[in-house]
Write an enzyme that holds these catalytic residues in place. Structure first.
Site, PDB file in Angstrom:
ATOM      1  N   MET A 203     -88.057 -21.313 108.464  1.00  0.00           N
ATOM      2  CA  MET A 203     -87.988 -22.699 107.929  1.00  0.00           C
ATOM      3  C   MET A 203     -87.825 -22.187 106.623  1.00  0.00           C
ATOM      4  O   MET A 203     -88.344 -21.237 105.918  1.00  0.00           O
ATOM      5  CB  MET A 203     -89.569 -23.207 107.865  1.00  0.00           C
ATOM      6  CG  MET A 203     -89.956 -23.799 109.312  1.00  0.00           C
ATOM      7  SD  MET A 203     -91.548 -24.446 109.281  1.00  0.00           S
ATOM      8  CE  MET A 203     -92.702 -22.876 109.402  1.00  0.00           C
TER       9      MET A 203
ATOM     10  N   CYS B 236     -79.851 -27.906 113.658  1.00  0.00           N
ATOM     11  CA  CYS B 236     -80.172 -28.328 112.509  1.00  0.00           C
ATOM     12  C   CYS B 236     -79.578 -29.745 112.637  1.00  0.00           C
ATOM     13  O   CYS B 236     -78.327 -30.046 112.703  1.00  0.00           O
ATOM     14  CB  CYS B 236     -79.415 -27.867 111.301  1.00  0.00           C
ATOM     15  SG  CYS B 236     -79.807 -28.652 109.531  1.00  0.00           S
TER      16      CYS B 236
ATOM     17  N   GLY C 122     -91.454 -27.921 119.547  1.00  0.00           N
ATOM     18  CA  GLY C 122     -92.024 -29.378 119.083  1.00  0.00           C
ATOM     19  C   GLY C 122     -93.396 -29.837 119.570  1.00  0.00           C
ATOM     20  O   GLY C 122     -93.673 -29.828 120.528  1.00  0.00           O
TER      21      GLY C 122
END
Length: 370
Positions: A19, A103, A205
């Site tokens: 990240m 992305c 996720g």
């Protein structure tokens, strides 16, 4: 159960998602102190590395304590990506390379990068193949999303192309670019991808607590999990993950006193790498994540989010009640990005020329997310 990526054994099969602006060496080391896994450096630009950008090269920083040097690259040109992989392997000693092709940021997809790139499956495969060839024995993995939107799903073709190009594994963030970070991740898509390829599949996720990781593996059959927003302000999630993978009940959410100790240590580690004023400016964005759910009050939050030194951090933390507990249910409060859905911007004619291998113009910019 261990995840095998080339010569690397990842046990438990847990990966810290790269990240931007978050997973620097300080945060990776902090997470690793809580448990095993693969801790990936924040994403860097392949073109920035090839062109010799000092800032980009400075992001490829690993502490001697880090067992595996793992890095994510962003690029859209096979030649550039290949050259960047050669550099990070030979010059920086990187032992694992991940390619970000997921992305969803509009300024990236409108140029054909990020989650838009797998639409061009020939180009996608050539990029992966160039990276694999340049990496030699170093494993290369790929991260993608389900697709642009529900009408333009790309993850199955991308998975097969990545496999054919020699990728060691593929990660699926089970949302489309259109969904951004909203709604619920479609874990069923992870199952479908797992059934469609022979290489390891990693699921990403909606892993907010350790049990979610076990649930994902059981429901999808995936080979490992990638932890992104779920560990923001919660590096102890990796301790909980070790516990559940070893059959133990994880400890409950920490009292505020333990959180404060972690915050102090995080700030100390950041100050090892840069001047204290710069380090504390970096630290400020983590404050809200650390305090998510804890009833400390708005004034205390605002003050901590403006600290300029470790001394000030200690003083402000000292005014809080270390016995405060996290209210039940708060451990699943979302951290980080929550925006979406939003229409996806793509270059003109992008969807009509899926076999075009030409790299998109101007898309080699540093991005974040996935």
């Amino acid at each position: 159960m261990a995840l095998k990526l080339g010569p690397i054994q990842v046990d438990p099969p847990v990966v810290l998602a790269p990240m931007a602006g978050v997973t620097n060496s300080a945060y990776r080391r902090l997470c690793a102190r809580f448990g095993g896994g693969l801790y990936v450096c924040e994403m860097v630009s392949a073109r920035g590395l090839v062109e010799g950008g000092a800032k980009t090269a400075g992001m490829v920083s690993f502490h001697p304590d880090e067992e595996i040097k793992s890095l994510q690259l962003y690029g859209v040109d096979p030649a550039v990506v290949g050259a960047a992989v050669t550099r990070v392997v030979e010059e920086f000693g990187v032992q694992h390379v991940d390619l970000n092709m997921g992305c969803p940021v509009p300024k990236v997809t409108r140029l054909g990068g990020g989650a838009a790139l797998p639409v061009r499956v020939v180009l996608f495969e050539r990029i992966v193949r160039a990276a694999v060839r340049a990496a030699g024995s170093v494993p290369v993995t790929v991260k993608v999303r389900k697709g642009v939107d529900d009408a333009n799903l790309t993850y199955l073709d991308a998975g097969r192309a990545a496999q054919d190009a020699g990728a060691a594994a593929i990660t699926l963030h089970a949302r489309t670019a259109e969904e951004m970070y909203a709604g619920h991740a479609d874990w069923a898509a992870i199952t479908t991808l797992k059934e469609s390829v022979d290489i390891p599949v990693l699921g990403n996720g909606d892993i907010w607590v350790a049990q979610d990781a076990l649930d994902m593996l059981e429901q999808t059959g995936c080979d490992g999990v990638v932890i992104g927003r779920g560990c923001l302000g919660k590096p102890w999630l990796f301790r909980d993950l070790v516990d559940v993978f070893e059959g133990r009940e994880p400890a409950g959410p920490p009292l505020l006193g333990e959180v404060m100790d972690v915050m102090r240590e995080h700030a100390r580690l950041l100050c090892e790498h840069r001047a204290e004023p710069d380090a504390m400016r970096d630290f400020r964005k983590h404050v809200g994540w650390y305090l998510t759910g804890y009833p400390v009050g708005g004034m205390a939050r605002r003050g901590l989010a403006q600290v300029s030194s470790r001394t000030e951090l200690d003083t402000r933390l000292g005014s809080l009640d270390p016995t405060l507990a996290l209210p039940p249910g708060s451990e699943r409060l979302a951290r980080g990005h929550t925006h979406g859905p939003r229409p996806v911007s793509l270059p003109q004619g992008w969807l009509e020329s899926r076999l075009d291998p030409t790299p998109p113009t101007g898309a080699d910019i540093l991005t974040s997310g996935g």
